[in-house]
Write a protein that holds these residues in place. Structure first.
Motif, mmCIF file in Angstrom:
data_model
loop_
_atom_site.group_PDB
_atom_site.id
_atom_site.type_symbol
_atom_site.label_atom_id
_atom_site.label_comp_id
_atom_site.label_asym_id
_atom_site.label_seq_id
_atom_site.Cartn_x
_atom_site.Cartn_y
_atom_site.Cartn_z
ATOM 1 N N GLY A 223 0.785 -1.229 0.000
ATOM 2 C CA GLY A 223 0.000 0.000 0.000
ATOM 3 C C GLY A 223 0.812 1.272 0.000
ATOM 4 N N CYS A 224 2.118 1.158 0.243
ATOM 5 C CA CYS A 224 2.991 2.336 0.254
ATOM 6 C C CYS A 224 3.836 2.458 -1.013
ATOM 7 C CB CYS A 224 3.902 2.303 1.480
ATOM 8 S SG CYS A 224 3.024 2.464 3.046
ATOM 9 N N LEU A 225 3.662 1.542 -1.962
ATOM 10 C CA LEU A 225 4.353 1.697 -3.240
ATOM 11 C C LEU A 225 3.833 2.966 -3.907
ATOM 12 C CD1 LEU A 225 4.209 -1.965 -4.656
ATOM 13 C CD2 LEU A 225 6.069 -0.869 -3.386
ATOM 14 N N PRO A 226 4.700 3.782 -4.492
ATOM 15 C CA PRO A 226 4.239 5.031 -5.103
ATOM 16 C C PRO A 226 3.072 4.864 -6.061
ATOM 17 C CG PRO A 226 6.624 5.023 -4.989
ATOM 18 C CD PRO A 226 6.167 3.658 -4.528
ATOM 19 N N ILE A 227 3.077 3.795 -6.863
ATOM 20 C CA ILE A 227 2.007 3.607 -7.847
ATOM 21 C C ILE A 227 0.672 3.300 -7.159
ATOM 22 C CG2 ILE A 227 2.286 1.120 -8.240
ATOM 23 C CD1 ILE A 227 2.010 1.794 -11.280
ATOM 24 N N ILE A 228 0.707 2.664 -6.007
ATOM 25 C CA ILE A 228 -0.516 2.385 -5.252
ATOM 26 C C ILE A 228 -0.988 3.637 -4.517
ATOM 27 C CG2 ILE A 228 -1.551 0.987 -3.422
ATOM 28 C CD1 ILE A 228 -0.958 -0.559 -5.973
ATOM 29 N N ASP A 232 -4.892 7.120 -3.763
ATOM 30 C CA ASP A 232 -5.387 7.928 -2.648
ATOM 31 C C ASP A 232 -5.266 9.414 -2.995
ATOM 32 O OD1 ASP A 232 -6.064 8.032 0.417
ATOM 33 O OD2 ASP A 232 -4.431 9.477 0.107
ATOM 34 N N PRO A 233 -6.324 10.191 -2.785
ATOM 35 C CA PRO A 233 -6.286 11.629 -3.124
ATOM 36 C C PRO A 233 -5.153 12.385 -2.429
ATOM 37 C CG PRO A 233 -8.538 10.939 -2.685
ATOM 38 C CD PRO A 233 -7.655 9.788 -2.291
ATOM 39 N N ILE A 238 -2.099 3.089 1.358
ATOM 40 C CA ILE A 238 -3.447 2.518 1.412
ATOM 41 C C ILE A 238 -3.405 1.283 2.308
ATOM 42 C CG2 ILE A 238 -5.295 1.457 0.053
ATOM 43 C CD1 ILE A 238 -4.552 3.275 -2.234
ATOM 44 N N GLU A 239 -4.040 1.417 3.468
ATOM 45 C CA GLU A 239 -3.927 0.403 4.508
ATOM 46 C C GLU A 239 -4.495 -0.949 4.079
ATOM 47 O OE1 GLU A 239 -2.836 -1.581 7.791
ATOM 48 O OE2 GLU A 239 -2.126 0.373 7.068
ATOM 49 N N GLU A 240 -5.506 -0.942 3.224
ATOM 50 C CA GLU A 240 -6.104 -2.200 2.769
ATOM 51 C C GLU A 240 -5.053 -3.126 2.165
ATOM 52 O OE1 GLU A 240 -9.301 -3.787 -0.612
ATOM 53 O OE2 GLU A 240 -9.018 -1.641 -0.276
ATOM 54 N N PHE A 241 -4.152 -2.554 1.358
ATOM 55 C CA PHE A 241 -3.112 -3.353 0.719
ATOM 56 C C PHE A 241 -2.041 -3.769 1.730
ATOM 57 C CE2 PHE A 241 -4.968 -1.253 -2.960
ATOM 58 C CZ PHE A 241 -4.999 -2.272 -3.890
ATOM 59 N N GLY A 298 11.209 10.155 -13.249
ATOM 60 C CA GLY A 298 10.066 10.937 -13.703
ATOM 61 C C GLY A 298 9.345 11.594 -12.548
ATOM 62 N N SER A 299 8.023 11.600 -12.593
ATOM 63 C CA SER A 299 7.231 12.137 -11.485
ATOM 64 C C SER A 299 7.294 11.211 -10.285
ATOM 65 C CB SER A 299 5.770 12.306 -11.915
ATOM 66 O OG SER A 299 5.157 11.039 -12.114
ATOM 67 N N GLY A 300 7.672 9.948 -10.550
ATOM 68 C CA GLY A 300 7.798 8.968 -9.487
ATOM 69 C C GLY A 300 6.486 8.384 -9.014
ATOM 70 N N ARG A 301 5.415 8.694 -9.709
ATOM 71 C CA ARG A 301 4.101 8.208 -9.274
ATOM 72 C C ARG A 301 3.612 7.019 -10.098
ATOM 73 N NH1 ARG A 301 0.275 12.903 -6.817
ATOM 74 N NH2 ARG A 301 1.862 13.876 -5.507
ATOM 75 N N PHE A 302 3.904 7.006 -11.374
ATOM 76 C CA PHE A 302 3.396 5.910 -12.213
ATOM 77 C C PHE A 302 4.449 5.344 -13.158
ATOM 78 C CE2 PHE A 302 2.604 9.896 -14.441
ATOM 79 C CZ PHE A 302 3.100 9.642 -15.699
ATOM 80 N N GLU A 303 5.607 5.997 -13.268
ATOM 81 C CA GLU A 303 6.622 5.540 -14.221
ATOM 82 C C GLU A 303 7.296 4.258 -13.765
ATOM 83 O OE1 GLU A 303 6.498 10.065 -14.578
ATOM 84 O OE2 GLU A 303 6.519 8.585 -12.966
ATOM 85 N N VAL A 304 7.285 3.263 -14.630
ATOM 86 C CA VAL A 304 7.965 1.995 -14.399
ATOM 87 C C VAL A 304 8.226 1.371 -15.759
ATOM 88 C CG1 VAL A 304 5.831 0.659 -14.196
ATOM 89 C CG2 VAL A 304 7.907 -0.191 -13.102
ATOM 90 N N SER A 305 9.282 0.581 -15.877
ATOM 91 C CA SER A 305 9.658 -0.031 -17.156
ATOM 92 C C SER A 305 9.807 1.044 -18.245
ATOM 93 C CB SER A 305 8.638 -1.101 -17.553
ATOM 94 O OG SER A 305 9.098 -1.836 -18.669
#
Length: 351
Positions: A223-228, A232-233, A238-241, A298-305
């Protein structure tokens, strides 16, 4: 810059050896043998027709020479540090990397494939190597090793090697929660138990093939991975994960204990990485990090591969200030911290 950071990582590894009191004779741990996903893949996906690759800049920019090997990091990964801590080489090569031969693999090898999981359907999502195929490569490795060393010496290497397993996150992140098939046929609890059954069979097979010192790794705080966090707004964990990760870790821990009792002569341990990673996330300044919410790339929020590319002007200058390299994977520094903790805890028994 890449060369200096590489030398810095070597110094960190030496500190690891001194701090943990590890003075390893290579005969005791002749090789590190690795199975799993992108956390421990060093380039097995490079020749595959898949989007789950990282053999291009800026990946690997802080390795010596700045070469992108296929590691999903700016530099070395945990298994590289673990290998060196056990007195072996500082880089564990990928079995499908054609620039290496059986002589190189004799003291360490990874069969891991980015994007894979315990579940075959997880590997199919991005057309990568399923876990059963990693085992087939291991069988081939054993045959080649016997040819190189002779049957007796090869069997001793297989018996005395340390086996590192790091897998499972993708089964939830890119399979169960992202696609309808498994969630339509399994409750979450049922799916967890389905995966545990696969893990059990996999480890029994490794034992049958000669493995004795086996580390079964747990899940990180997913739940603490940047993409996850992007879900969250407020960009919070995200504690569920995270609850899922902790719950599944308990099942993996129980499995390791069960197998240790059932597999005669084995030393099966559970390596919990969740709490060390969470400590970094909750107390970043204690570890010298300035950012634990975004990846460096990048922005570090969704960039991977392929979305993590060298031309992105937002990519950070100093990855050592970031806990994550891209939106999913740890930076070299966090990999070192995790490896250091494993050497002091679960892997200490193998020293």
């Amino acid at each position: 810059m890449a060369l200096s950071l590489y030398h810095h990582s070597i110094l960190l590894s030496c500190f690891l050896l001194l701090k943990t009191g590890v003075h390893v004779e290579s005969k005791r741990v002749p090789a590190i043998i690795v199975f799993g996903d992108s956390t421990v893949d060093a380039g097995n996906n490079n020749p595959l027709p898949t989007i789950s690759k990282s053999n291009f800049a800026p990946y690997g920019r802080d390795l010596e020479g700045g070469k992108a090997t296929g590691r999903f990091s700016n530099g070395r990964i945990a298994t590289d540090f673990i290998s060196e801590a056990f007195g072996n080489k500082p880089l564990v090569p990928a079995y499908l990397d054609s620039s290496y031969g059986i002589e190189d693999f004799a003291t360490g090898v990874t069969f891991a494939s980015a994007g894979t999981g315990f579940d075959n359907k997880t590997a199919a999502v991005t057309s990568v190597i399923p876990l059963w195929k990693e085992v087939e490569y291991f069988k081939d490795y054993k045959t080649r090793l016997a040819t190189l060393l002779g049957r007796k010496a090869a069997a001793e290497t297989i018996r005395d090697a340390v086996y590192i397993i790091s897998i499972g996150t993708n089964d939830f992140a890119i399979n169960y929660f992202a696609l309808p098939d498994r969630s339509l046929h399994f409750t979450l609890e049922e799916y967890e138990n389905f995966l545990i059954g696969i893990a059990n069979n996999f480890m029994v097979e490794l034992y049958r093939l000669g493995a004795r010192k086996i580390s079964l790794g747990g899940l990180p705080p997913i739940g603490c991975l940047p993409i996850i966090r992007t879900l969250d707004p407020g960009h919070a964990c995200i504690e569920e994960f995270n609850t899922l990760a902790r719950k599944f870790d308990l099942k993996l821990k129980s499995l390791a204990a069960k197998l240790r009792g059932e597999l005669q002569g084995s030393k099966v341990v559970f390596s919990n990485i969740y709490y060390q990673a969470m400590d970094v996330i909750q107390k970043p300044s204690l570890y010298g990090f300035e950012n634990v919410k975004n990846g460096c790339c990048g922005s570090g929020r969704f960039e991977v591969s392929y979305l993590c590319h060298r031309s992105n002007p937002l990519t950070c200058k100093d990855a050592s200030k970031y806990a994550f390299w891209d939106s999913v994977h740890p930076s070299e520094k966090l990999h070192f911290i995790v490896a250091n903790n494993m050497m002091k805890t679960s892997l200490a028994e193998f020293v």
